[in-house]
Design an enzyme around this catalytic site. Structure first.
Site, PDB file in Angstrom:
ATOM      1  N   ASP A  13      12.983 -12.871  -2.373  1.00 39.17           N
ATOM      2  CA  ASP A  13      14.201 -13.272  -1.667  1.00 39.17           C
ATOM      3  C   ASP A  13      13.813 -13.671  -0.250  1.00 39.17           C
ATOM      4  O   ASP A  13      13.185 -12.888   0.475  1.00 39.17           O
ATOM      5  CB  ASP A  13      15.211 -12.130  -1.624  1.00 39.17           C
ATOM      6  CG  ASP A  13      15.795 -11.812  -2.995  1.00 39.17           C
ATOM      7  OD1 ASP A  13      15.468 -12.540  -3.952  1.00 39.17           O
ATOM      8  OD2 ASP A  13      16.558 -10.845  -3.097  1.00 39.17           O
ATOM      9  N   ASP A  53      26.908 -14.005 -11.032  1.00 37.95           N
ATOM     10  CA  ASP A  53      26.901 -12.678 -10.427  1.00 37.95           C
ATOM     11  C   ASP A  53      28.269 -12.068 -10.672  1.00 37.95           C
ATOM     12  O   ASP A  53      29.300 -12.699 -10.379  1.00 37.95           O
ATOM     13  CB  ASP A  53      26.647 -12.768  -8.917  1.00 37.95           C
ATOM     14  CG  ASP A  53      25.340 -13.477  -8.591  1.00 37.95           C
ATOM     15  OD1 ASP A  53      24.414 -13.417  -9.425  1.00 37.95           O
ATOM     16  OD2 ASP A  53      25.255 -14.085  -7.510  1.00 37.95           O
TER      17      ASP A  53
END
Length: 241
Positions: free
Chosen positions: A8, A129
């Site tokens: 990330d 998500d």
């Protein structure tokens, strides 16, 4: 099952966020390229990269860095974060990504998603998500009224072949993934390859996903556990076999 270690990116560094919150980040490496090379040395063949700055800003911020990761590591890299325009998609495709992950835009503009799928085929993936079964958007800042399984069926009808499904309640918590949610999603779209994300942090978590017996549960993303030393990539790869 394929294991994809996660990188990330925020401010050019390799970080992890707790529950997707930008104010709760831990910096693990200031050299994401070196981190990718380390994962390759440990047996990785594919990599999951998220441009967190891009996710929050709504446009990519790390495309040049991602291009370096791909070129120098030789890994197959899927990338998400702020990919909401034709230009952004074209840029990451030119950088050599294996899959561009479309998130918020898949919910807001299915016409664009259909266009990209026609242009790039199976190099387009969708990231969903969800919390409590409902789609979250804008870097998990907003929760919609759309059920994750319903959105998955919609994008499957558009020809998308790969889905990254994140249970946001378990992400970064190291407690295992939401097995019932993953099984439900795999059953909802049997024509899609599902990559599980959120909470996968021990070999037994991988084994539990394999034990679900869903042939289309194709991969799992491992993030924080590798950085915290909760497990090792070789152990996770072994469990996936």
């Amino acid at each position: 099952m394929i294991i994809l270690p996660a990188i990330d990116l925020m401010d050019g560094c390799c970080v992890r966020l707790r529950q997707g919150r930008a104010d709760q980040r831990t910096v693990y490496s200031q050299d994401p390229v070196a981190q990718a090379l380390a994962f390759r040395a440990q047996g990785a063949e594919q990599l999951h990269v998220v441009d967190l700055d891009g996710a929050f800003a709504g446009e990519p911020r790390h495309t040049a860095l991602i291009s370096r990761i791909i070129a120098e590591s030789g890994l197959k890299v899927e990338v998400g974060g702020g990919l909401r325009t034709d230009a952004a998609i074209a840029a990451v495709m030119e950088a050599g990504v294996a899959r561009a992950i479309i998130g918020t835009r898949a919910l807001e503009d299915t016409a664009a998603l259909a266009r990209w799928t026609e242009a790039y085929g199976d190099r387009i993936a969708v990231g969903i998500d969800a919390r409590d079964g409902f789609v979250q958007t804008k870097g998990w800042v907003e929760t919609s009224s759309v059920r994750a399984t319903d959105l998955a069926r919609r994008v499957a009808d558009l020809g998308v072949k790969t889905l990254i499904y994140t249970d946001t309640a378990t992400d970064g918590m190291l407690g295992g993934t939401n097995l019932s949610a993953m099984a439900e999603m795999a059953d909802a779209v049997p024509c899609m390859n599902i990559i599980a994300s959120g909470g996968v942090s021990l070999p037994e978590h991988v084994a539990a996903l394999v034990a679900l017996g869903r042939p289309n549960l194709w991969g799992a993303i491992v993030g924080k556990a590798l950085y915290e030393g909760t497990t090792t990539l070789p152990a996770m790869l072994a469990a996936a076999q």
